[in-house]
Motif scaffolding. Structure first.
Motif, mmCIF file in Angstrom:
data_model
loop_
_atom_site.group_PDB
_atom_site.id
_atom_site.type_symbol
_atom_site.label_atom_id
_atom_site.label_comp_id
_atom_site.label_asym_id
_atom_site.label_seq_id
_atom_site.Cartn_x
_atom_site.Cartn_y
_atom_site.Cartn_z
ATOM 1 N N THR A 288 70.332 48.796 61.488
ATOM 2 C CA THR A 288 69.545 47.970 60.575
ATOM 3 C C THR A 288 69.541 46.498 60.966
ATOM 4 N N PHE B 267 78.041 52.309 56.105
ATOM 5 C CA PHE B 267 77.378 53.458 55.473
ATOM 6 C C PHE B 267 78.347 54.609 55.205
ATOM 7 N N SER C 106 71.957 55.937 55.393
ATOM 8 C CA SER C 106 71.806 54.853 54.439
ATOM 9 C C SER C 106 73.085 54.703 53.630
ATOM 10 N N ASN C 107 72.964 54.041 52.480
ATOM 11 C CA ASN C 107 74.158 53.762 51.694
ATOM 12 C C ASN C 107 74.512 54.870 50.708
ATOM 13 N N ILE D 136 66.724 50.773 53.360
ATOM 14 C CA ILE D 136 67.935 51.585 53.201
ATOM 15 C C ILE D 136 69.150 50.788 52.753
ATOM 16 N N ASN D 137 69.126 49.465 52.868
ATOM 17 C CA ASN D 137 70.263 48.669 52.422
ATOM 18 C C ASN D 137 70.133 48.197 50.981
ATOM 19 N N ARG E 286 66.833 51.815 45.169
ATOM 20 C CA ARG E 286 66.220 52.748 46.110
ATOM 21 C C ARG E 286 65.686 53.980 45.375
ATOM 22 N N GLY F 268 65.363 50.164 61.162
ATOM 23 C CA GLY F 268 65.658 51.504 60.667
ATOM 24 C C GLY F 268 65.431 52.572 61.711
#
Length: 421
Positions: A39, A66, A96-97, A200-201, A207, A408
């Motif tokens: 990222t 992650f 992602s997270n 994704i962050n 999200r 990404g």
């Protein structure tokens, strides 16, 4: 239960348990071998130098971001994981997270790409008729005409943004036509892509909210198709059956989300990266203008060299794999771009050889999840290049520093200013 009843409730994959969450970790990378992050801006700008370095000194890199993950950079390792469905799950494909809950397997939220065997086989088989070579061929004339119409709109401009004014619109129109969605909803599709692949962050709650907007739109379109059936892929999925039963609503919406998001961004990125290469490599551009019959071969090389897609997997159970100790729920970032530039697999791997004859690249993935839409993507890329080179034979980068790349797991130019002439 009638078809209408299935879609009466607003239940989407984004509203189900999301499973393990981890802290959001961003910021400068200390050492790509022990702290990689796909990222970061330097990865978006040029991941190949990073991957080449890792392949030489630490072919399976590690990160604690992650919640922990691994990055193989050798073709043989990427291929081994892609084919190994016993040890690696596809229920989460975007690193992602947070991770999708284990209970979502084997279907996943966007089947079939998020599905594990044995469900995957049946979910994929449903889509095959829409993506055969013969089915795709029927869309070529309309795609070619649309490409010409986009270039018509550029008439008289000295500098155009080939990413925003050309590349992105082609797969948007093709996928919208396939699904029977309003073509004027293109801007919405772009926002959906950014939420799914580039956001994704974001905190997990935000999200989820953004993905909820995606599925709310899809449910609106699905209900319209229930009320007004037509000959398109959405109506086909609404009426499709698995094991004698119609598809679950989440299967229908999840598959459409996959086609809408992945089907657009991957091809958009491939077209843009190809035009970027030709703009900065006059010899290749001039040769393709002079030898248009070489475009299909050159296209495969551009796919190899600038493969847009990286997929993720999750480790199923603790194990030692090729010298590293992987834990259950560790991410695997499956970099097909890194595999495509492995000198152990390709001669002159770091060069773009537009007449390369032997080219078994992994741009469309490997294993059971190899891209079901590869024939469609190839047609779109080939036609986009043929039309552009026919109509715009002379072009160059207007400002190399103004080119920006998506962050990404799908990498391609987001802004691509080209000078015409």
């Amino acid at each position: 239960m009638t078809v209408d009843d299935r879609f009466s409730e607003r239940e989407t994959p984004s509203e189900r348990p999301l499973g393990t969450r981890s802290e959001i970790i961003t910021g400068p990378v200390s050492d790509w071998a022990t702290d990689f992050s796909h990222t970061e801006p330097e990865w978006a700008a040029d991941p190949y130098a990073i991957q080449d370095d890792l392949r030489g000194r630490c072919p399976i890199a590690r990160t604690e971001r992650f919640g922990g993950g691994w990055l193989p950079t050798r073709y043989e390792d990427v291929a081994a994981i892609a084919y190994d469905t016993d040890n690696f799950s596809s229920r989460s494909i975007v690193m992602s997270n947070f991770r999708a809950a284990r209970e979502l397997a084997p279907v996943g939220s966007i089947p079939p790409i998020s599905s594990d065997p044995p469900f995957h086989h049946h979910a994929r088989k449903l889509l095959l008729p829409a993506f055969t070579k013969s089915a795709v061929a029927k869309r070529e004339a309309a795609t070619r005409a649309f490409c010409h119409s986009l270039i018509d709109l550029m008439e008289g401009q000295e500098v155009v943004d080939a990413a925003r004014d050309y590349a992105q619109h082609i797969p948007m129109r093709v996928i919208a036509d396939m699904l029977g969605f309003p073509p004027e909803d293109g801007p919405k599709f772009r926002r959906f892509i950014e939420s799914a692949l580039e956001g994704i962050n974001l905190p997990a709650d935000e999200r989820v909210e953004r993905m909820g907007q995606v599925f709310a739109y899809l449910l609106e379109q699905i209900r319209d198709h229930v009320e007004n059936p037509r000959d398109d892929l959405t109506t086909y999925l609404i009426n499709a059956e698995l094991g004698g039963a119609r598809l679950d609503p989440s299967h229908v919406s999840g598959t459409i989300a996959l086609l809408l998001i992945a089907g657009i961004d991957t091809t958009w990125s491939a077209i843009g990266a190809s035009l970027w290469h030709l703009a900065r490599t006059p010899a290749d551009r001039e040769r393709l203008v002079a030898e248009p019959e070489l475009v299909p071969t050159a296209m495969e090389e551009l796919l190899r060299a600038y493969a847009p897609v990286t997929m993720a997997r999750l480790v199923k159970e603790d194990m030692r794999w090729r010298g590293v100790d992987m834990k259950a729920e560790d991410w695997i970032l499956l970099s097909f771009p890194a595999a495509n530039r492995d000198p152990a697999q390709f001669e002159r791997a770091d060069e773009v050889v537009i007449d390369r004859e032997v080219n078994r690249h992994a741009a469309f993935g490997l294993g059971i999840h190899r891209c079901v839409g590869s024939h469609l993507a190839r047609m779109e890329l080939r036609v986009a290049l043929e039309v552009w080179l026919e109509r715009v034979p002379a072009f160059s980068l207007a400002d190399p520093d103004a080119v920006t790349w998506a962050t990404g797991q799908v990498r391609g130019p987001r802004t691509l200013p080209l000078r015409i002439g």
